[in-house]
Motif scaffolding. Structure first.
Motif, PDB file in Angstrom:
ATOM      1  N   ALA A  71      37.394  48.153  41.396  1.00 16.06           N
ATOM      2  CA  ALA A  71      37.053  46.741  41.246  1.00 16.06           C
ATOM      3  C   ALA A  71      38.272  45.832  41.205  1.00 16.06           C
ATOM      4  CB  ALA A  71      36.214  46.549  39.983  1.00 16.06           C
ATOM      5  N   PHE A  72      39.460  46.380  40.974  1.00 15.58           N
ATOM      6  CA  PHE A  72      40.669  45.550  40.965  1.00 15.58           C
ATOM      7  C   PHE A  72      40.995  44.973  42.343  1.00 15.58           C
ATOM      8  CE2 PHE A  72      41.810  47.771  36.971  1.00 15.58           C
ATOM      9  CZ  PHE A  72      42.183  46.674  36.216  1.00 15.58           C
ATOM     10  N   ALA A 122      33.281  49.425  45.302  1.00 12.91           N
ATOM     11  CA  ALA A 122      33.343  48.509  44.160  1.00 12.91           C
ATOM     12  C   ALA A 122      33.024  47.074  44.558  1.00 12.91           C
ATOM     13  CB  ALA A 122      34.726  48.584  43.508  1.00 12.91           C
ATOM     14  N   SER A 353      36.980  40.300  40.323  1.00 13.24           N
ATOM     15  CA  SER A 353      37.586  41.626  40.461  1.00 13.24           C
ATOM     16  C   SER A 353      38.199  42.095  39.155  1.00 13.24           C
ATOM     17  CB  SER A 353      38.682  41.591  41.529  1.00 13.24           C
ATOM     18  OG  SER A 353      38.316  42.327  42.665  1.00 13.24           O
ATOM     19  N   ALA A 357      36.593  44.968  36.888  1.00 16.80           N
ATOM     20  CA  ALA A 357      37.397  46.189  36.743  1.00 16.80           C
ATOM     21  C   ALA A 357      37.555  46.568  35.276  1.00 16.80           C
ATOM     22  CB  ALA A 357      38.767  45.996  37.387  1.00 16.80           C
ATOM     23  N   SER A 361      35.818  49.966  34.163  1.00 16.30           N
ATOM     24  CA  SER A 361      36.713  51.072  33.816  1.00 16.30           C
ATOM     25  C   SER A 361      36.652  51.374  32.324  1.00 16.30           C
ATOM     26  CB  SER A 361      38.152  50.770  34.251  1.00 16.30           C
ATOM     27  OG  SER A 361      38.614  49.559  33.690  1.00 16.30           O
TER      28      SER A 361
END
Length: 418
Positions: A71-72, A122, A353, A357, A361
Motif C-alpha cells: 500500500a505504500f 494493494a 497510500s 499501508a 501492515s
C-alpha cells in the motif's frame, strides 16, 4: 472530424453517485473475497499441503501483510499517472496471481505467491479512497465511504459460503479460479466506465523527496495520525478473528459444517452499522459517531473477555458479542478513514497510500500475532480486542487533544467538518 468524435465517444463519462459507490465497493471486495472465500478451505488446504497447527493461518496473514507493505506504493503513482492505470495494473496482477495460486503444489510457494499478490494488488484498497476523495470531502465522504463499505461487506458474508460451495463441487483450487473470473469482470467495468478523476493541477512528480514529503505529511498531522493508528489497532483485532475464525468455529465450538453461516452472521452487524452510519453521519458528524462506537467496542470487549473466561463459553454468547463488536467496527472504519483523509485533497493518492499501508501492515502483524495465540479458546482474541480498543482510544485522545465528541469547523466558515 469523425476521428475526433470517435475518441470522444470512447472516453468514459463521469459516473453517477450510485455507480461510483457500487464500483468502488466491488474493487475493494476483490481483496475481501481473496481472503474470506479461503476460510472454509484452510483445513483441507493445510492437510493436503502439510501445514500443521496455526501455520494454516498464513494463507490469510501473508496476503494481509503483502497488502500492507504494498500500500505504500500505488498512491504516489496514482497521483502522477492517474487512478485508472494503477487500478488496471492491480487488476491484472490479481487475475494472473490468482491463477498461479491455483496451480501451486508446495505450501511455501503458495504463501510466497499470496504475499506477492497482496503487494501487487494493494492498489485495489488504496485507489478507491483516493477516487472518492477526488469527488467529495468531509461528512459527505464519510457517508459515501459508509455506503461503499456496506456493499463491500456483503462479500465477507457470502464469500465463505461461496468458497464452501466451490470446494464441494470442484475443490479448493477452484476458489482461486473464481477470484480470477471476478477480477476480470470488475476490470472490464473499470475499463469501460471509470473516467480519470485526478485533476491535472493535482498531479505530483515521481520524486522520492516529493513522495516521502507527501506521505510524511499524511502521517505526521496530529489530527490525522490518531485515526490512522486507532483504526489499525481495532482492525488488527478483527484480522486476528479472521485468521483464527475457522479454528474457533470448527474446533472450539465444533460447528465446522456451519462455518459459512456462523461467520456470515457475525459480519452482518457491520453491514447494518455502515447503512446506519450513512444515514446519521452528516447529521451528527463522523467524530461523534465513531467516538461513541469506539467506547462501545471497548465495553463489549470486556463482556467478551468475561464470557471467554467462564469456561465453557457458549457459541451463542461468543457470536452475539462478536457481532456487536464488528458492528462497532462498521461505525469506526469509514469514519476514521474519512477524518484521516480530510486535510489531504491535493495529495489524496499519497495520503491514502501511506495511511492504508500503516493500517494494513500494522493490522496484519497484529492479526497474525493474535491468531497465533489461539489455544483452543476465545480468550486470547477477547483479551486482544480489549487491549487494542484501549490503545486506540488513547491515540485518538492524543489527536483530539484530550476531548472527544466535537465537530470541528474550518477557520472562517460555519460548515463543520467530520
Amino acid at each position: 472530424m469523425s476521428s475526433t468524435k470517435s475518441k470522444i465517444a470512447l472516453k468514459p463519462r463521469a459516473l453517477g453517485e450510485r455507480e461510483l459507490i457500487v464500483l468502488m465497493a466491488l474493487l475493494m471486495s476483490l481483496q475481501a473475497f481473496g481472503i474470506d472465500a479461503m476460510l472454509p478451505a484452510l483445513g483441507q488446504m493445510a492437510e493436503e499441503m502439510g501445514a500443521d497447527g496455526n501455520r494454516r493461518q498464513w494463507v490469510i496473514a501473508a496476503y494481509f501483510l503483502g497488502a500492507g507493505v504494498g500500500a505504500f506504493f500505488p498512491g504516489a503513482f496514482a497521483d502522477k499517472f492517474g487512478r485508472r492505470p494503477i487500478l488496471g495494473l492491480a487488476l491484472i496482477a490479481y487475475v494472473s496471481l490468482s491463477l498461479a495460486c491455483a496451480l501451486a503444489t508446495d505450501y511455501d510457494v503458495l504463501l510466497a505467491i499470496r504475499l506477492a499478490q497482496g503487494v501487487l494488488c494493494a492498489g485495489l484498497s488504496v485507489v478507491p479512497a483516493a477516487i472518492v476523495r477526488d469527488h467529495v470531502g468531509g461528512d459527505r465522504m464519510a457517508r459515501l465511504m459508509s455506503l461503499i463499505m456496506m456493499i463491500f461487506l456483503i462479500v465477507p458474508i457470502l464469500a465463505p459460503a461461496i468458497g464452501q460451495a466451490i470446494m464441494y463441487f470442484a475443490g479448493w483450487r477452484a476458489i482461486f479460479g473464481a477470484m480470477a473470473v471476478m477480477g476480470t469482470g470488475v476490470g472490464l467495468w473499470v475499463w469501460g466506465r471509470l473516467p480519470e478523476t485526478l485533476q491535472d493541477d493535482n498531479r505530483q512528480d515521481i520524486d522520492p523527496r516529493t513522495i516521502l514529503r507527501n506521505m510524511g505529511t499524511a502521517l505526521t498531522d496530529r489530527g490525522a495520525i490518531g485515526y490512522v493508528v486507532g483504526s489499525a489497532l481495532v482492525f488488527g483485532s478483527l484480522f486476528g478473528f479472521l485468521n483464527s475464525s475457522q479454528q474457533l468455529i470448527a474446533e472450539t465450538f465444533g460447528m465446522g459444517d456451519y462455518f459459512a453461516l456462523i461467520f456470515g452472521g457475525a459480519v452482518l452487524g457491520m453491514v447494518a452499522a455502515n447503512f446506519t452510519n450513512s444515514r446519521i453521519v452528516e447529521r451528527f458528524g463522523a467524530r461523534r459517531v465513531s467516538h461513541v462506537a469506539l467506547l462501545v467496542f471497548i465495553g463489549i470487549s470486556i463482556g467478551q473477555l468475561l464470557s471467554a473466561r467462564a469456561q465453557p463459553q457458549s457459541l451463542a454468547e461468543f457470536i452475539v458479542l462478536m457481532s456487536i463488536s464488528m458492528a462497532m467496527l462498521g461505525f469506526i472504519g469509514a469514519n476514521f478513514a474519512s477524518i484521516a483523509m480530510q486535510p489531504f485533497y491535493h495529495i489524496a493518492g499519497a495520503a491514502s497510500s501511506a495511511q492504508t499501508a500503516v493500517r494494513m501492515s500494522t493490522g496484519a502483524v497484529l492479526g497474525a500475532l493474535i491468531g497465533n495465540l489461539y489455544d483452543g479458546t476465545a480468550l486470547p482474541l477477547a483479551a486482544s480486542m480489549f487491549s487494542c480498543g484501549l490503545l486506540a482510544l488513547a491515540i485518538v485522545l492524543f489527536s483530539e487533544r484530550g476531548k472527544l465528541f466535537r465537530r470541528k469547523t474550518p477557520p472562517g466558515t460555519s460548515a463543520p467538518i467530520p
